[in-house]
Design a protein around this motif. Structure first.
Motif, short mmCIF file in Angstrom:
data_model
loop_
_atom_site.label_atom_id
_atom_site.label_comp_id
_atom_site.label_asym_id
_atom_site.label_seq_id
_atom_site.Cartn_x
_atom_site.Cartn_y
_atom_site.Cartn_z
N THR A 98 12.31 -1.67 -0.36
CA THR A 98 13.02 -2.96 -0.33
C THR A 98 12.40 -3.97 -1.29
OG1 THR A 98 11.66 -3.92 1.46
CG2 THR A 98 13.56 -2.58 2.11
N VAL A 99 11.26 -3.63 -1.88
CA VAL A 99 10.61 -4.52 -2.85
C VAL A 99 11.33 -4.39 -4.20
CG1 VAL A 99 8.46 -5.01 -4.08
CG2 VAL A 99 8.40 -4.31 -1.67
N PRO A 100 11.68 -5.48 -4.85
CA PRO A 100 12.38 -5.41 -6.14
C PRO A 100 11.66 -4.52 -7.15
CG PRO A 100 12.36 -7.66 -5.35
CD PRO A 100 11.48 -6.88 -4.41
N GLY A 101 12.38 -3.60 -7.74
CA GLY A 101 11.81 -2.70 -8.74
C GLY A 101 11.35 -1.37 -8.20
N ALA A 102 11.05 -1.30 -6.90
CA ALA A 102 10.49 -0.07 -6.35
C ALA A 102 11.49 1.07 -6.35
CB ALA A 102 9.99 -0.31 -4.92
N ALA A 103 12.77 0.76 -6.17
CA ALA A 103 13.79 1.80 -6.08
C ALA A 103 14.42 2.14 -7.42
CB ALA A 103 14.89 1.38 -5.11
N MET A 104 13.92 1.54 -8.49
CA MET A 104 14.54 1.76 -9.80
C MET A 104 14.30 3.19 -10.28
SD MET A 104 14.35 -0.75 -13.05
CE MET A 104 15.43 -0.55 -14.45
N ARG A 164 21.86 4.55 -3.50
CA ARG A 164 22.23 5.69 -2.66
C ARG A 164 21.02 6.44 -2.13
NH1 ARG A 164 27.05 8.19 -5.35
NH2 ARG A 164 27.89 6.17 -4.74
N ARG A 165 19.98 6.54 -2.95
CA ARG A 165 18.79 7.26 -2.47
C ARG A 165 18.14 6.51 -1.31
NH1 ARG A 165 13.93 9.47 -6.43
NH2 ARG A 165 12.93 10.84 -4.90
N GLN A 166 18.05 5.19 -1.43
CA GLN A 166 17.49 4.38 -0.37
C GLN A 166 18.37 4.44 0.88
OE1 GLN A 166 16.86 0.37 -1.58
NE2 GLN A 166 15.84 -0.24 0.32
N ALA A 167 19.70 4.41 0.68
CA ALA A 167 20.62 4.49 1.80
C ALA A 167 20.48 5.82 2.54
CB ALA A 167 22.05 4.31 1.31
N THR A 168 20.30 6.90 1.78
CA THR A 168 20.14 8.21 2.39
C THR A 168 18.88 8.28 3.25
OG1 THR A 168 21.31 9.23 0.53
CG2 THR A 168 19.99 10.68 1.92
N LEU A 169 17.80 7.68 2.75
CA LEU A 169 16.55 7.64 3.51
C LEU A 169 16.75 6.88 4.82
CD1 LEU A 169 13.52 7.95 3.97
CD2 LEU A 169 13.15 6.01 2.45
N LEU A 170 17.36 5.71 4.74
CA LEU A 170 17.59 4.91 5.94
C LEU A 170 18.52 5.64 6.92
CD1 LEU A 170 18.10 1.36 4.39
CD2 LEU A 170 16.10 2.17 5.64
N ASP A 171 19.54 6.28 6.40
CA ASP A 171 20.50 6.98 7.24
C ASP A 171 19.84 8.15 7.97
OD1 ASP A 171 23.03 7.46 8.32
OD2 ASP A 171 23.52 8.92 6.77
N GLY A 172 19.07 8.93 7.23
CA GLY A 172 18.39 10.07 7.85
C GLY A 172 17.35 9.62 8.87
N SER A 183 7.15 3.41 6.15
CA SER A 183 6.43 2.73 5.07
C SER A 183 7.11 2.92 3.73
CB SER A 183 4.97 3.22 5.01
OG SER A 183 4.90 4.62 4.89
N ARG A 184 7.66 4.11 3.46
CA ARG A 184 8.37 4.32 2.20
C ARG A 184 9.64 3.48 2.14
NH1 ARG A 184 8.58 7.89 -2.02
NH2 ARG A 184 10.62 8.27 -2.94
N ALA A 185 10.38 3.47 3.24
CA ALA A 185 11.60 2.67 3.27
C ALA A 185 11.29 1.19 3.11
CB ALA A 185 12.35 2.92 4.57
N MET A 241 25.18 -0.02 1.38
CA MET A 241 24.39 0.53 0.27
C MET A 241 25.05 1.75 -0.38
SD MET A 241 20.40 0.41 1.42
CE MET A 241 19.39 -1.07 1.22
N LEU A 242 25.67 2.59 0.42
CA LEU A 242 26.15 3.88 -0.08
C LEU A 242 27.10 3.79 -1.28
CD1 LEU A 242 26.64 6.01 3.15
CD2 LEU A 242 25.11 6.50 1.24
N PRO A 243 28.00 2.81 -1.35
CA PRO A 243 28.91 2.77 -2.52
C PRO A 243 28.20 2.51 -3.85
CG PRO A 243 29.81 1.48 -0.70
CD PRO A 243 28.40 1.80 -0.35
N ASP A 244 26.99 1.98 -3.81
CA ASP A 244 26.25 1.66 -5.04
C ASP A 244 25.34 2.83 -5.41
OD1 ASP A 244 24.70 0.69 -7.10
OD2 ASP A 244 24.25 -1.23 -6.14
N PRO A 245 25.61 3.52 -6.54
CA PRO A 245 24.77 4.67 -6.91
C PRO A 245 23.28 4.32 -7.02
CG PRO A 245 26.75 4.60 -8.26
CD PRO A 245 26.72 3.32 -7.48
N ALA A 246 22.96 3.10 -7.43
CA ALA A 246 21.56 2.71 -7.58
C ALA A 246 20.85 2.61 -6.23
CB ALA A 246 21.47 1.38 -8.31
#
Length: 462
Positions: free
Chosen positions: A203-209, A162-170, A197-199, A155-160
C-alpha cells in the motif's frame, strides 16, 4: 556443490527468526488491547532492527502499539521491520548458497520511481489490514474479513493493481475459511504474518510498481519445470539458462504462466490448460532449446513470455546444460520485497550422491553430508516419482530452505530402468504423453472443460 557449507549454522539466523516469531504471536492476539506478553514481542521486533535506518521509527511504532494506540503508519512501520528481518535471513541464506554453488550473482537494481496508483484504494486496503491487526487472528470474524471485498472489486479492473488485489483476495479467502478465529485450534501465524506484512507494504506508493525490464536475445536452455497448483488456479514456472547472443556470460532466468482452472482438473490434465499459453512448455516436454529475440526480461531474471518472440531450437539435454553451462551461469538479483526465505528456489546439479531412506525421509548424502530431498514437491502431473528419485545417480533440482534446513526439490533425475540409463523429468508430459495414466487425465480434463464451457455459454445466452 559444497554440501558441507549448507550444513553449517548461519550466524544470527535463529535470533532473527525468534524476533519475527515474537511479533507474529503479538499479531495473533491483536493489537487493540495488547497484553504484557504481546508488548514484549513488539519490543523484541523493534530491538532486532536497532542500528538500522528503521530503528527509531520501529521503536516509536512498537511503543504506541504496545499501548494500544498504533496508527496505520505505525503498523506500516512494524510490517517494514518484519519484512526487513526476513529479508536479512534471505540474504544470509543466499550468501551461503552462493558459496556452496560457486556461482556469481547479478547486481541489484535501483527501486523504480513512485507509481501513481490511486491513493484512495491504497488507503482502503491499509485500513482493512489495520483492522485485521487490531483484531488479531484469534479475533477475526466474517464481518471484519468481508471488508476486503469492496477493495478487491475496485482494484481488479486496474492491471497495475491486479497483483495486489489477488493477494488481498486470497488472504481474505483464507481468513474467511478460518472464521471465527476464536475457535481455531492452530493458527498459521508465520504464513498470515507474511501475507499481512507484504500486503501492508504494497500500500506504500511505489512498492507495487512493476520492476524495470530489459530484453533478452539468445538461446534458452531449459533445466526443468515447477508447478504450483491451487483449487482454482495453476502456475507452471520453467527454470532455464539463457546464453545471450552477444556472447556475455550465461544467466539463470525463469518463465511462468498462470491460468485459472476448475477444481476437477488435476494431474496431467493441467498441461492441457497451460500448454496453449506458452510454447516453452512444449519445448520442455520435447527436450528442446528455444531461440529468443528481444524477449522482455526483468532485472530479477523473470522472462515476460511472448510466443511471438520465441521459436523452437535444436534438441537440448537438461543434464548436459546442468553439467556444462549451469556452473558458469550468473544468478539473478532479488527484488527487495521478494527477499524471503520461503521464496528461495535456486537451480542446482547433484551427482555422485548416495540415497538412504529412513523415517519416511529420502536424504541424499553428498560428499558425506546429508541433504534433505523434498519428495512432497515432486510434480504429480509428470513421470517423475519418489521411487525414481530414490534410485537416481544424478539430479537437477531447486535448492530450497524450509524448517531450518536446506533441501532439494527434484526437477529431473538420471536413473537406471531395465538396465538402461534414462532421464526422467517432472515436466516430461508438458508436450503430451502416451502414458496411460497421463492420457486418461488429459481426456478427463477435456471432458470437464468442455462441460464447463457449454454451461457458461448457456448462461451467457440467457
Amino acid at each position: 556443490m559444497r554440501a558441507d557449507l549448507l550444513a553449517e549454522t548461519v550466524a544470527g539466523l535463529d535470533e532473527v527468526l525468534t524476533a519475527v516469531d515474537a511479533f507474529d504471536r503479538a499479531l495473533a492476539g491483536g493489537l487493540l488491547r495488547p497484553r504484557p506478553a504481546q508488548a514484549a514481542g513488539l519490543t523484541e521486533l523493534a530491538d532486532a532492527v536497532a542500528g538500522t535506518p528503521l530503528a527509531t521509527r520501529a521503536a516509536e511504532a512498537a511503543g504506541r502499539a504496545a499501548a494500544g494506540a498504533a496508527s496505520e503508519d505505525d503498523l506500516v512501520a512494524l510490517a517494514a521491520a518484519r519484512v526487513a528481518l526476513l529479508g536479512s535471513v534471505h540474504d544470509a541464506l543466499m550468501s551461503r548458497i552462493d558459496e556452496a554453488t560457486g556461482r556469481g550473482r547479478g547486481r541489484e537494481t535501483a527501486p523504480p520511481a513512485a507509481d501513481r496508483q490511486p491513493a484512495n484504494l491504497s488507503a482502503a486496503a491499509r485500513s482493512w489490514l489495520s483492522d485485521l491487526a487490531r483484531c488479531g487472528w484469534q479475533g477475526i470474524d466474517h464481518e471484519v474479513v468481508s471488508g476486503a471485498a469492496p477493495v478487491v472489486s475496485a482494484m481488479l479492473p486496474d492491471p497495475a493493481l491486479r497483483r495486489q488485489a489477488t493477494l488481498l483476495d486470497g488472504f481474505a479467502a483464507e481468513l474467511a475459511a478460518s472464521c471465527p478465529g476464536a475457535s481455531l485450534e492452530r493458527v498459521p501465524v508465520r504464513r498470515w504474518g507474511d501475507l499481512w506484512s507484504r500486503a501492508m507494504l504494497l500500500t506504500v506508493p511505489g512498492a507495487a510498481m512493476a520492476p524495470p525490464t530489459g530484453t533478452a536475445t539468445g538461446r534458452l536452455l531449459p533445466l526443468g519445470v515447477d508447478v504450483q497448483e491451487h483449487a482454482t488456479a495453476v502456475q507452471a514456472q520453467v527454470h532455464a539458462v539463457l546464453e545471450p547472443a552477444d556472447g556475455t556470460a550465461p544467466r539463470l532466468v525463469r518463465a511462468a504462466v498462470s491460468v485459472p482452472k476448475p477444481d476437477t482438473v488435476v494431474g496431467a490434465g493441467l498441461w492441457q490448460l497451460l500448454r496453449p499459453h506458452m510454447s516453452l512448455l512444449t519445448a520442455v516436454g520435447e527436450g528442446r532449446a528455444m531461440n529468443l529475440a528481444e524477449m522482455p526480461v526483468t532485472a530479477e531474471g523473470d522472462l515476460l513470455w511472448s510466443d511471438a518472440r520465441a521459436r523452437p531450437g535444436e534438441p537440448a539435454d537438461a543434464f548436459a546444460t546442468a553439467r556444462v553451462v549451469l556452473p558458469t551461469a550468473t544468478d539473478a538479483a532479488t527484488a527487495p520485497l521478494d527477499r524471503h526465505p520461503a521464496r528461495i528456489a535456486v537451480p542446482v546439479f547433484l551427482e555422485g550422491y548416495t540415497v538412504r531412506k529412513a523415517d519416511d525421509m529420502l536424504p541424499f548424502t553428498v560428499a558425506g553430508h546429508p541433504l534433505t530431498v523434498d519428495t512432497d514437491r515432486v510434480l504429480a502431473a509428470g513421470p517423475l516419482t519418489p521411487e525414481a528419485v530414490a534410485s537416481s545417480g544424478a539430479c537437477v533440482g531447486l535448492l530450497r530452505w524450509d524448517a531450518g534446513t536446506f533441501g532439494v526439490q527434484p526437477l529431473a533425475v538420471e536413473t537406471t530402468v531395465r538396465k538402461k540409463a534414462v532421464a526422467i523429468h517432472a515436466g516430461g508430459w508438458a508436450a503430451g504423453t502416451t502414458d496411460k495414466a497421463g492420457v486418461r487425465a488429459e481426456k478427463a480434463a477435456t471432458d470437464a472443460v468442455a462441460v464447463l464451457r457449454e454451461r457458461a455459454g448457456r448462461l451467457l445466452r440467457k
